[in-house]
Motif scaffolding. Sequence first.
Motif, mmCIF file in Angstrom:
data_model
loop_
_atom_site.group_PDB
_atom_site.id
_atom_site.type_symbol
_atom_site.label_atom_id
_atom_site.label_comp_id
_atom_site.label_asym_id
_atom_site.label_seq_id
_atom_site.Cartn_x
_atom_site.Cartn_y
_atom_site.Cartn_z
ATOM 1 N N VAL A 1 35.751 18.534 6.645
ATOM 2 C CA VAL A 1 36.767 19.490 6.337
ATOM 3 C C VAL A 1 38.178 19.208 6.789
ATOM 4 O O VAL A 1 38.313 18.520 8.045
ATOM 5 C CB VAL A 1 36.373 20.755 7.290
ATOM 6 C CG1 VAL A 1 37.505 21.755 7.031
ATOM 7 C CG2 VAL A 1 35.024 21.382 6.886
ATOM 8 N N THR A 2 38.947 19.053 5.813
ATOM 9 C CA THR A 2 40.144 18.386 6.250
ATOM 10 C C THR A 2 41.502 19.448 5.802
ATOM 11 O O THR A 2 41.347 20.188 4.855
ATOM 12 C CB THR A 2 40.501 17.195 5.437
ATOM 13 O OG1 THR A 2 40.260 17.445 3.888
ATOM 14 C CG2 THR A 2 39.813 15.996 5.972
ATOM 15 N N LYS B 1 41.152 16.850 10.924
ATOM 16 C CA LYS B 1 39.903 16.432 10.169
ATOM 17 C C LYS B 1 38.697 17.215 11.129
ATOM 18 O O LYS B 1 39.019 16.895 12.479
ATOM 19 C CB LYS B 1 39.686 14.989 9.926
ATOM 20 C CG LYS B 1 40.381 14.332 9.014
ATOM 21 C CD LYS B 1 39.880 13.111 8.808
ATOM 22 C CE LYS B 1 40.840 12.453 7.832
ATOM 23 N NZ LYS B 1 41.652 11.221 8.503
ATOM 24 N N LEU B 2 38.031 17.645 10.641
ATOM 25 C CA LEU B 2 36.655 18.011 11.269
ATOM 26 C C LEU B 2 35.266 17.281 10.616
ATOM 27 O O LEU B 2 35.445 17.595 9.351
ATOM 28 C CB LEU B 2 36.434 19.347 11.292
ATOM 29 C CG LEU B 2 35.203 20.024 11.847
ATOM 30 C CD1 LEU B 2 34.783 19.753 13.419
ATOM 31 C CD2 LEU B 2 35.222 21.598 11.956
ATOM 32 N N ASN B 3 34.482 16.786 11.357
ATOM 33 C CA ASN B 3 33.501 16.047 11.034
ATOM 34 C C ASN B 3 32.263 16.664 11.522
ATOM 35 O O ASN B 3 32.072 16.555 12.669
ATOM 36 C CB ASN B 3 33.513 14.484 11.383
ATOM 37 C CG ASN B 3 32.369 13.742 10.949
ATOM 38 O OD1 ASN B 3 31.407 14.514 10.226
ATOM 39 N ND2 ASN B 3 32.386 12.594 10.923
ATOM 40 N N ALA C 1 33.643 15.248 21.437
ATOM 41 C CA ALA C 1 32.919 14.227 20.567
ATOM 42 C C ALA C 1 33.786 13.573 19.505
ATOM 43 O O ALA C 1 33.023 12.694 18.736
ATOM 44 C CB ALA C 1 31.633 14.797 19.817
ATOM 45 N N ASN C 2 35.149 14.178 19.606
ATOM 46 C CA ASN C 2 36.132 13.349 18.619
ATOM 47 C C ASN C 2 35.683 13.817 17.249
ATOM 48 O O ASN C 2 35.926 12.948 16.389
ATOM 49 C CB ASN C 2 36.178 11.750 18.802
ATOM 50 C CG ASN C 2 36.896 11.228 20.027
ATOM 51 O OD1 ASN C 2 37.201 12.203 20.846
ATOM 52 N ND2 ASN C 2 36.937 10.179 20.325
ATOM 53 N N ALA C 3 35.012 14.784 17.376
ATOM 54 C CA ALA C 3 34.592 15.425 15.678
ATOM 55 C C ALA C 3 36.020 15.726 15.174
ATOM 56 O O ALA C 3 36.113 15.792 13.973
ATOM 57 C CB ALA C 3 33.927 16.490 16.008
ATOM 58 N N LEU C 4 36.752 16.252 16.069
ATOM 59 C CA LEU C 4 38.176 16.941 15.481
ATOM 60 C C LEU C 4 39.140 15.692 15.585
ATOM 61 O O LEU C 4 39.416 15.198 16.854
ATOM 62 C CB LEU C 4 38.463 18.249 16.262
ATOM 63 C CG LEU C 4 37.703 19.336 15.845
ATOM 64 C CD1 LEU C 4 37.993 20.254 16.995
ATOM 65 C CD2 LEU C 4 38.277 19.638 14.485
#
Lengths: 259, 182
Positions: free
Chosen positions: B108-109, B69-71, B52-55
């Motif tokens: 979260v970064t 980055k994590l969304n 999902a390209n969350a990361l």
Amino acid sequence: MIQLDTSHGTNLVPAPGAISESEQIAKLKQTLLKDIRRSAYVFRVDCGGCNGCEIEIFAAISPLFDAERFGIKLVSSPRHADVLLYTGAMTRAMRQPAIRAYNAAPDPKIVISYGACGCTGGIFHDLYCVWGGTDPVIPVDLYIPGCPPTPAATIYAFALALGLLDQKLKARHHVEGEDENVVPIHPQIPLNLRVELEREARRMAGYRHGRIIADRFMHLLGAEEPTPFAERVQHYLDREDDPRLAEIFGKLTDIVLKR
Amino acid sequence: MLKLLTGLFKTGDATVKYPFAPYPVSPGFRGKPEFAPKRCIACAACTIACPANALTMSTDHHAGKRTWKLNYGRCIFCARCEEVCPTGAIVLSGDFELAVFNKADLMVTAEFTLTNCQSCERPFAPAKEVNYVIELLTRAGMPESETERQRVMLETCPECKRRAEVSRVTQASRHRRPEITP
Ligand code: SF4
Ligand code: SF4
Ligand code: SF4
């Protein structure tokens, strides 16, 4: 190095007709959020998800989770709604109906983005027909991540909106410290053996459980205890009482014995 | 009627007590991916696996930093990141209480330092990753003299490696030429 996508749901092209709310309405909404003191009527708008989120919303109003005990009721017209629940990624085709539903609801109204799709577009975020989540088009007050959010996560979000619980998640940022070096997992076990064990466990149990099982096995294998390894494994398997686990552990033990 | 009532009393209250009592999740539940930045080597395996390209990751060459980055707002809780992470830095937990009022709280970064290439002195790979590889080699029984030689290799960027290789090959062919053309 290639610059990867870091936009995180913010669109390069602004969605046409995007709505922003006036200050007065924002203030009214704050009062509504803080001090609702009555039932909240919820209207759902599916903007183009996979329908998983809808199923979970209906699970959340089932007797098992019973969102109605907080006075949360689903209504079938936006004109009756206090809360608009937007699920699914904002597709081109649903942008206009979503705006119409927003305009039809009386002020002040609370908008909730439901699911990964509603928050940012989720797994559909980079599709040609998707504007992203709900917020490129409509101002959002509460985000509920999850794909789909479980009924308990839905109840949590409603409890959060009603002020029963506090928000748990906070933005986090970490900067690498001095001498922050990483020790490999299971350092006692040779790398080749570790790879072989993980591969076999994943082949048999699937990617996530395979890793968990291999991890447990290597934990038992690497532990420095007086009891022999075979006995420890047997003890563990007796406690778990799962024939599938016993079979996988048998295969993994064979690999260790072969070396 | 009596039968119905006794049945009802026996069943009791089916509705969960949550949110007034904690809600236990079933084993194997895939909740919030918990990130331990101290264990992360910034290898980017998870960002490639994440469907999902969350990361995502971005590199700032001027500052010599790489940002992970994590969304949570985009994550689909598939545990692919957990699968590929070599160090166990990201693991799915049983936490499902993720709703937020502010979208920024879903991020979260983590920022990692890049090490410089030994020949062109431009930043190219995370220092932690290089150290991790050397640690692995040492544990595999490589003597220290050899790991130090490997470190030179590992701390050279692909471009410099290519250039070195090309010059090595041309040098070699120049030496060989007299033999080929008498
Ligand atoms: S968030 Fe997941 S479950 Fe919900 S609509 Fe999107 S893809 Fe489906
Ligand atoms: S669980 Fe899946 S979607 Fe979420 S961060 Fe990991 S790989 Fe990405
Ligand atoms: S795979 Fe693990 S170690 Fe590599 S960047 Fe992702 S979290 Fe960090």
